[in-house]
Design a protein around this motif. Structure first.
Motif, PDB file in Angstrom:
ATOM      1  N   TYR A 239      35.988 -18.506 150.936  1.00  0.00           N
ATOM      2  CA  TYR A 239      36.027 -19.097 152.336  1.00  0.00           C
ATOM      3  C   TYR A 239      34.877 -19.778 152.623  1.00  0.00           C
ATOM      4  O   TYR A 239      34.642 -20.806 153.062  1.00  0.00           O
ATOM      5  CB  TYR A 239      36.509 -18.251 153.410  1.00  0.00           C
ATOM      6  CG  TYR A 239      37.223 -18.874 154.478  1.00  0.00           C
ATOM      7  CD1 TYR A 239      37.981 -19.925 155.012  1.00  0.00           C
ATOM      8  CD2 TYR A 239      35.959 -18.780 155.704  1.00  0.00           C
ATOM      9  CE1 TYR A 239      38.186 -20.633 156.059  1.00  0.00           C
ATOM     10  CE2 TYR A 239      36.290 -19.422 157.014  1.00  0.00           C
ATOM     11  CZ  TYR A 239      37.463 -20.386 157.098  1.00  0.00           C
ATOM     12  OH  TYR A 239      37.588 -20.788 158.332  1.00  0.00           O
TER      13      TYR A 239
ATOM     14  N   GLU B  90      33.953 -22.931 150.618  1.00  0.00           N
ATOM     15  CA  GLU B  90      34.644 -24.077 151.060  1.00  0.00           C
ATOM     16  C   GLU B  90      34.348 -24.662 152.437  1.00  0.00           C
ATOM     17  O   GLU B  90      34.287 -25.627 152.809  1.00  0.00           O
ATOM     18  CB  GLU B  90      36.082 -23.702 151.070  1.00  0.00           C
ATOM     19  CG  GLU B  90      37.071 -24.778 151.351  1.00  0.00           C
ATOM     20  CD  GLU B  90      38.575 -24.597 151.233  1.00  0.00           C
ATOM     21  OE1 GLU B  90      39.267 -24.947 152.168  1.00  0.00           O
ATOM     22  OE2 GLU B  90      38.930 -23.928 150.235  1.00  0.00           O
ATOM     23  N   THR B  91      33.952 -23.640 153.463  1.00  0.00           N
ATOM     24  CA  THR B  91      33.755 -24.170 154.799  1.00  0.00           C
ATOM     25  C   THR B  91      32.230 -24.231 155.356  1.00  0.00           C
ATOM     26  O   THR B  91      31.887 -24.689 156.247  1.00  0.00           O
ATOM     27  CB  THR B  91      34.666 -23.233 155.909  1.00  0.00           C
ATOM     28  OG1 THR B  91      34.346 -22.032 155.658  1.00  0.00           O
ATOM     29  CG2 THR B  91      36.064 -23.488 155.166  1.00  0.00           C
TER      30      THR B  91
ATOM     31  N   TRP C 163      43.724 -20.897 158.407  1.00  0.00           N
ATOM     32  CA  TRP C 163      43.346 -21.371 156.989  1.00  0.00           C
ATOM     33  C   TRP C 163      44.254 -20.619 156.121  1.00  0.00           C
ATOM     34  O   TRP C 163      44.623 -20.887 155.118  1.00  0.00           O
ATOM     35  CB  TRP C 163      41.952 -21.365 156.872  1.00  0.00           C
ATOM     36  CG  TRP C 163      41.613 -21.698 155.537  1.00  0.00           C
ATOM     37  CD1 TRP C 163      41.273 -22.824 154.949  1.00  0.00           C
ATOM     38  CD2 TRP C 163      41.196 -20.799 154.321  1.00  0.00           C
ATOM     39  NE1 TRP C 163      40.910 -22.899 153.399  1.00  0.00           N
ATOM     40  CE2 TRP C 163      41.008 -21.392 152.997  1.00  0.00           C
ATOM     41  CE3 TRP C 163      41.251 -19.432 154.385  1.00  0.00           C
ATOM     42  CZ2 TRP C 163      40.635 -20.798 151.981  1.00  0.00           C
ATOM     43  CZ3 TRP C 163      41.048 -18.765 152.942  1.00  0.00           C
ATOM     44  CH2 TRP C 163      40.482 -19.447 151.998  1.00  0.00           C
TER      45      TRP C 163
ATOM     46  N   THR D  69      47.652 -21.611 156.182  1.00  0.00           N
ATOM     47  CA  THR D  69      48.144 -23.042 155.556  1.00  0.00           C
ATOM     48  C   THR D  69      47.395 -23.689 154.366  1.00  0.00           C
ATOM     49  O   THR D  69      48.253 -24.505 153.883  1.00  0.00           O
ATOM     50  CB  THR D  69      47.627 -23.716 156.684  1.00  0.00           C
ATOM     51  OG1 THR D  69      46.312 -23.581 156.914  1.00  0.00           O
ATOM     52  CG2 THR D  69      48.351 -23.529 158.178  1.00  0.00           C
ATOM     53  N   SER D  70      46.534 -23.182 154.185  1.00  0.00           N
ATOM     54  CA  SER D  70      45.590 -23.470 152.726  1.00  0.00           C
ATOM     55  C   SER D  70      46.376 -23.133 151.390  1.00  0.00           C
ATOM     56  O   SER D  70      46.898 -22.146 151.439  1.00  0.00           O
ATOM     57  CB  SER D  70      44.257 -23.440 152.739  1.00  0.00           C
ATOM     58  OG  SER D  70      44.186 -22.231 152.517  1.00  0.00           O
ATOM     59  N   GLU D  71      46.461 -23.715 150.472  1.00  0.00           N
ATOM     60  CA  GLU D  71      46.672 -23.442 149.060  1.00  0.00           C
ATOM     61  C   GLU D  71      46.180 -22.202 148.641  1.00  0.00           C
ATOM     62  O   GLU D  71      46.690 -21.202 148.191  1.00  0.00           O
ATOM     63  CB  GLU D  71      46.699 -24.530 147.915  1.00  0.00           C
ATOM     64  CG  GLU D  71      47.767 -25.631 148.315  1.00  0.00           C
ATOM     65  CD  GLU D  71      47.623 -26.683 147.102  1.00  0.00           C
ATOM     66  OE1 GLU D  71      46.995 -26.347 146.170  1.00  0.00           O
ATOM     67  OE2 GLU D  71      48.034 -27.581 147.314  1.00  0.00           O
TER      68      GLU D  71
ATOM     69  N   LYS E 123      47.009 -19.055 151.083  1.00  0.00           N
ATOM     70  CA  LYS E 123      48.395 -18.628 150.910  1.00  0.00           C
ATOM     71  C   LYS E 123      48.542 -17.942 149.489  1.00  0.00           C
ATOM     72  O   LYS E 123      49.506 -17.080 149.188  1.00  0.00           O
ATOM     73  CB  LYS E 123      49.431 -19.918 151.047  1.00  0.00           C
ATOM     74  CG  LYS E 123      49.360 -20.312 152.413  1.00  0.00           C
ATOM     75  CD  LYS E 123      50.832 -21.264 152.651  1.00  0.00           C
ATOM     76  CE  LYS E 123      50.636 -22.647 151.932  1.00  0.00           C
ATOM     77  NZ  LYS E 123      51.780 -23.626 152.120  1.00  0.00           N
TER      78      LYS E 123
ATOM     79  N   THR F  77      54.939 -21.376 157.298  1.00  0.00           N
ATOM     80  CA  THR F  77      54.059 -22.295 156.434  1.00  0.00           C
ATOM     81  C   THR F  77      54.427 -21.961 154.897  1.00  0.00           C
ATOM     82  O   THR F  77      53.758 -22.660 154.001  1.00  0.00           O
ATOM     83  CB  THR F  77      52.609 -22.193 156.750  1.00  0.00           C
ATOM     84  OG1 THR F  77      52.374 -20.753 156.879  1.00  0.00           O
ATOM     85  CG2 THR F  77      52.437 -22.769 158.160  1.00  0.00           C
TER      86      THR F  77
END
Length: 444
Positions: free
Chosen positions: A56, A59-60, A345, A348-350, A353, A368
């Motif tokens: 995470y 990515e962010t 996130w 909802t994100s691949e 999840k 979702t």
């Protein structure tokens, strides 16, 4: 001397400017963005959470750390950590009792995306003001996990008391099978039927919480109650039925159980040394990670925990949750927002999840997640099969149990009973007395 004085004055000027405007490169930006500190409840998935936090951040750019509390010590760890200047921003409450203990730190989550995306909003923890203060992030189930390869080997033995596992639909039949398997353990190549009944302090939760849930739920049901200020432990005999079955048909002597933890039991199962253990769908990740694991995925299956209660032929697994995300409202506003963004996130994100489903083993109750994104591990699939079979699931009511002190005292009494330093009446008296005492304490 003049040069030294000039340098001193120059440095003082620099410090003065820094104190007014702030120095330190990007520190201001990091503060504006907020940081995330998640206090994890489950030691069995600590490495997965740490890996996810790293992904995470990559990515962010938002800094995230994960700290995992030791088994049975979440409440005490949270109490210690929440008092620090760098306190958890994302933590867990275990139900209505947990909310009462931590409501001064729980932000209202009613406007968050992850609340809006719940498949069943009745699952949340609410306050008297109607606010939402705990959002469940998984639905789980537990029962008796068995190794189907060992069961098939037993069934093939001459004189086996069943011809199919489907015949086990009551405590009486379960007891017959278990005791016969224990007598034939050398032929089956096992040390005992059940893994060690873990009674090391902090490791007794499978009994004082999960096993007790079945008996206490029945009492609640009979009294048409959602909670009770005191209990009679009406179905202590049925609790004892199962607990004795575990103690008497194990590969570990009773007097050694005070040194055994859940990981010991899980390892015994994974190494093929025992045929059964009581645990939940989260256990597959533990089994699969044991070095030397010999249990095949297709051989890991569930049985309900039959105890001798009336009508148990229709009984399924124990299904529910005690896993509720809470956001620390006393954390800086930017860190609260960062934590909310992370949970959004996560569902909802691949990547999020994928971790939720396949690494953390969660059956996530959010819209979702599609049918294709349900867990593929054997215990989760077996749990869903039970839920869809028409069998009556037993809900988790142990989130109403009074306190960790109650559970600790219950566990200590069970250890004394197992080690034969106290009789069963001591266990019953401890449960009744501690329940009343701890419930009373929450109202004072």
């Amino acid at each position: 001397m003049k040069l030294k004085r000039f340098i001193a004055i120059f440095l003082c000027s620099i410090m003065a400017v820094c104190s007014l405007t702030g120095c330190g490169g990007n520190s201001g930006k990091k503060s504006d963005a907020g940081t995330i500190y998640y206090l994890n409840f489950k030691p069995e998935v600590s490495s997965d959470w740490e890996e996810l936090a790293k992904k995470y951040t990559e990515e962010t750019g938002v800094q995230m750390k994960v700290v995992t509390a030791a088994s049975g010590n979440y409440e005490s760890t949270l109490k210690s950590e929440i008092a620090k200047s760098d306190a958890p921003t994302l933590f867990q409450i275990n139900g209505p009792v947990g909310y009462q203990a931590w409501k001064d730190y729980c932000a209202n989550l009613k406007d968050t995306k992850f609340y809006q995306e719940l498949t069943d909003k009745e699952l949340v923890i609410t306050g008297e003001d109607g606010g939402v203060y705990g959002v469940p992030y998984t639905i789980e189930g537990y029962g008796i996990i068995y190794n189907d390869a060992i069961m098939k080997k037993y069934i093939s033995q001459s004189g086996a008391v069943i011809k199919s596992v489907d015949e086990i639909d009551s405590f009486e039949k379960l007891k017959q099978v278990v005791e016969d398997m224990q007598n034939k353990r050398s032929q089956l190549g096992i040390k005992g039927v059940f893994g060690s009944t873990s009674l090391m302090p902090g490791e007794e939760w499978r009994w004082h919480t999960h096993l007790a849930n079945i008996a206490v739920h029945k009492e609640f049901q009979e009294k048409n109650a959602g909670d009770l200020d005191e209990i009679e432990f009406t179905h202590q005999e049925q609790f004892k039925n199962v607990f004795d079955l575990y103690l008497n048909n194990s590969g570990t002597p009773r007097k050694m159980l005070g040194s055994k933890g859940v990981n010991d039991s899980m390892s015994e199962f994974a190494l093929g040394q025992v045929a059964m253990i009581q645990n939940g769908n989260w256990a597959w990740s533990q089994i699969a990670k044991v070095q030397g694991n010999v249990v095949k995925e297709e051989d890991v299956k569930f049985l309900p925990i039959y105890s001798g209660l009336e009508g148990e032929k229709d009984q399924g697994l124990c299904i529910g949750t005690e896993n509720y995300f809470a956001i620390n409202k006393q954390a800086p506003e930017a860190s609260q927002k960062a934590s909310i963004d992370f949970v959004n996130w996560l569902i909802t994100s691949e990547v999020g999840k994928d971790y939720m489903t396949n690494k953390l083993g969660n059956i996530a109750p959010f819209t979702t997640f599609s049918d294709k994104e349900k867990p593929k591990d054997p215990l989760a699939k077996d749990m869903l099969k039970y839920m869809e079979s028409g069998k009556k699931s037993i809900p988790w009511i142990f989130t109403t149990f009074p306190s960790q002190t109650f559970k600790d005292q219950f566990g200590a009494a069970l250890l004394e009973y197992a080690q034969e330093t106290a009789d069963w009446n001591h266990v019953v008296d401890t449960v009744k007395k501690q329940w009343k005492t701890e419930k009373s304490a929450t109202k004072s």
